[in-house]
Motif scaffolding. Sequence first.
Motif, PDB file in Angstrom:
ATOM      1  N   ASN A  91       0.458  -1.164   0.358  1.00 22.93           N
ATOM      2  CA  ASN A  91       0.003  -0.077  -0.049  1.00 22.93           C
ATOM      3  C   ASN A  91       0.599   1.250   0.403  1.00 22.93           C
ATOM      4  O   ASN A  91      -0.233   2.780   0.060  1.00 22.93           O
ATOM      5  N   ARG A  93       2.617   3.728  -1.595  1.00 25.52           N
ATOM      6  CA  ARG A  93       2.280   5.235  -2.720  1.00 25.52           C
ATOM      7  C   ARG A  93       3.650   6.224  -2.475  1.00 25.52           C
ATOM      8  O   ARG A  93       4.120   6.916  -1.698  1.00 25.52           O
ATOM      9  N   THR A  94       4.372   5.562  -3.763  1.00 24.88           N
ATOM     10  CA  THR A  94       5.519   6.896  -4.530  1.00 24.88           C
ATOM     11  C   THR A  94       4.955   7.934  -5.358  1.00 24.88           C
ATOM     12  O   THR A  94       4.628   7.324  -6.019  1.00 24.88           O
ATOM     13  N   LYS A  95       5.712   8.809  -5.506  1.00 26.96           N
ATOM     14  CA  LYS A  95       5.453   9.313  -6.423  1.00 26.96           C
ATOM     15  C   LYS A  95       6.769  10.416  -7.208  1.00 26.96           C
ATOM     16  O   LYS A  95       7.703  11.089  -6.740  1.00 26.96           O
ATOM     17  N   THR A 298       1.034   1.236 -11.052  1.00 30.56           N
ATOM     18  CA  THR A 298       1.293   2.458 -11.999  1.00 30.56           C
ATOM     19  C   THR A 298       0.001   3.391 -12.385  1.00 30.56           C
ATOM     20  O   THR A 298      -0.049   2.913 -13.686  1.00 30.56           O
ATOM     21  N   THR A 310       3.359   7.236 -10.285  1.00 26.33           N
ATOM     22  CA  THR A 310       2.994   7.655  -9.309  1.00 26.33           C
ATOM     23  C   THR A 310       2.934   5.499  -9.151  1.00 26.33           C
ATOM     24  O   THR A 310       1.904   5.797 -10.342  1.00 26.33           O
ATOM     25  N   THR A 311       3.580   5.210  -7.945  1.00 23.47           N
ATOM     26  CA  THR A 311       3.186   4.308  -8.229  1.00 23.47           C
ATOM     27  C   THR A 311       2.705   3.433  -6.871  1.00 23.47           C
ATOM     28  O   THR A 311       2.811   4.052  -5.302  1.00 23.47           O
ATOM     29  N   VAL A 312       1.894   2.944  -6.456  1.00 20.74           N
ATOM     30  CA  VAL A 312       0.864   2.428  -5.425  1.00 20.74           C
ATOM     31  C   VAL A 312       1.928   0.512  -5.261  1.00 20.74           C
ATOM     32  O   VAL A 312       0.960   0.019  -6.377  1.00 20.74           O
ATOM     33  N   GLU A 356       0.413   3.537   5.262  1.00 21.21           N
ATOM     34  CA  GLU A 356       0.330   2.869   3.962  1.00 21.21           C
ATOM     35  C   GLU A 356       1.837   1.607   4.107  1.00 21.21           C
ATOM     36  O   GLU A 356       1.717   0.460   3.605  1.00 21.21           O
TER      37      GLU A 356
END
Length: 405
Positions: A91, A93-95, A298, A310-312, A356
């Motif tokens: 879970n 999240r990165t951007k 993505t 943006t990746t979850v 997260e």
Amino acid sequence: MLLHRRLPEVKLTMPDLTVSGVEHATFTATLHDVSQPEPNVTKAGSMDAAITIGFASLPDPPKGQPVPKYSRAEDGSLAIEVTVPPDAAKNVRTKLYLKMAINGHTITSTPQRLTIFGRTLPAEQVGSMTGGVRKQQLPSLPAGLNYQSITPESDGLHVALAGVSTTPLNQLPTDFAGQTVSYSSRDGLLGISTSFGIEPIINIPLTIYVEPKLTGSAITMQPRSVQIFGANRPPSDLLAKLVLSQIKSEDLTQDLPALPAGIRYRSVRVDEGGIKVVVSGVTVQPYSTLPKPKGATTTYGADKGLLTVTTVGSAGRTMPVKVYATPTIKANKLEITPQKIAMFDTLFPAADVFAELKPSNTAYDLQALPTNLHYKNVELVPTGIRLNLTGKDVTMGKDLLGAGC
């Protein structure tokens, strides 16, 4: 053996016992007003004790969870180093923000910064997460055309290209209107030289001068004059009309190769170098066509000229973290509640991270104690965790702490 008299104080040390399933714990106690009213029963008017568990002896987490490394931090809190597996980070999240550039036929995407757990960090600080500089090869272009730039926009990657596509005169078809021909240029016109037959004369040398015009994705050759019998005659001239009447309209039209959407043929000219077609425009590559890593969701986008990814999820990556916690005791449980998380040389509030990141177990059952003896508090010592106990009118049996005291 019974104590037949009360002892004002007894000090007890047990250097190696098992407490709550943890081996190699040390137990120390000071008992006041001690008596033994019956075999295997000891009473103390008051008691203070401590159980010290070395960091190396702390219990392992449940099977499948990462094994942590414990230590005492400089600020006196408990430091827990652990590598979080991909499943626990599903879970997260990165951007990622990337600057894109084109060099020849190569796209270079250079990480600029990364947003994670509510913080935005420089790319060089989070190299293990950004994956470094990315390179992608673009399709080859015809000679004379070049990629100019690439710009992320809301609808995709805008790739600009421009240039001049040149067909040398000696590479033009040698067959024209059923005749063998050669080519030349004069005053911006293409000269098509051949010989025609006009009864009763055969093999009359002549040159038709045409002006290339761009009509959509085709070049149309518009006749401007006919050089015949030593004179350059306009299309309205009788001899010129006779020559031009033997040429079909399709002989004067050449289809150009199809171009990507957004790219256009702009103009055409001719000189001694050949027929030159100017091409330019911007084609858009939708984000839906970009590759997406497995193990994560993505989404691509744009922000002020940068590509955002943006990746979850972790996309199969592990995540080394260092947790800072203050252990407490609540209802016979040792609770290790994180306050801060260190990642990439940056401290994050634990609440932001655990919103997260799936946390591992942070509560451990403690040994049941005799009546009137309870856990007082927990403190960190350089080598481990110390559980302090206290009580009054404590009655202890033979199996106190499972150690046979």
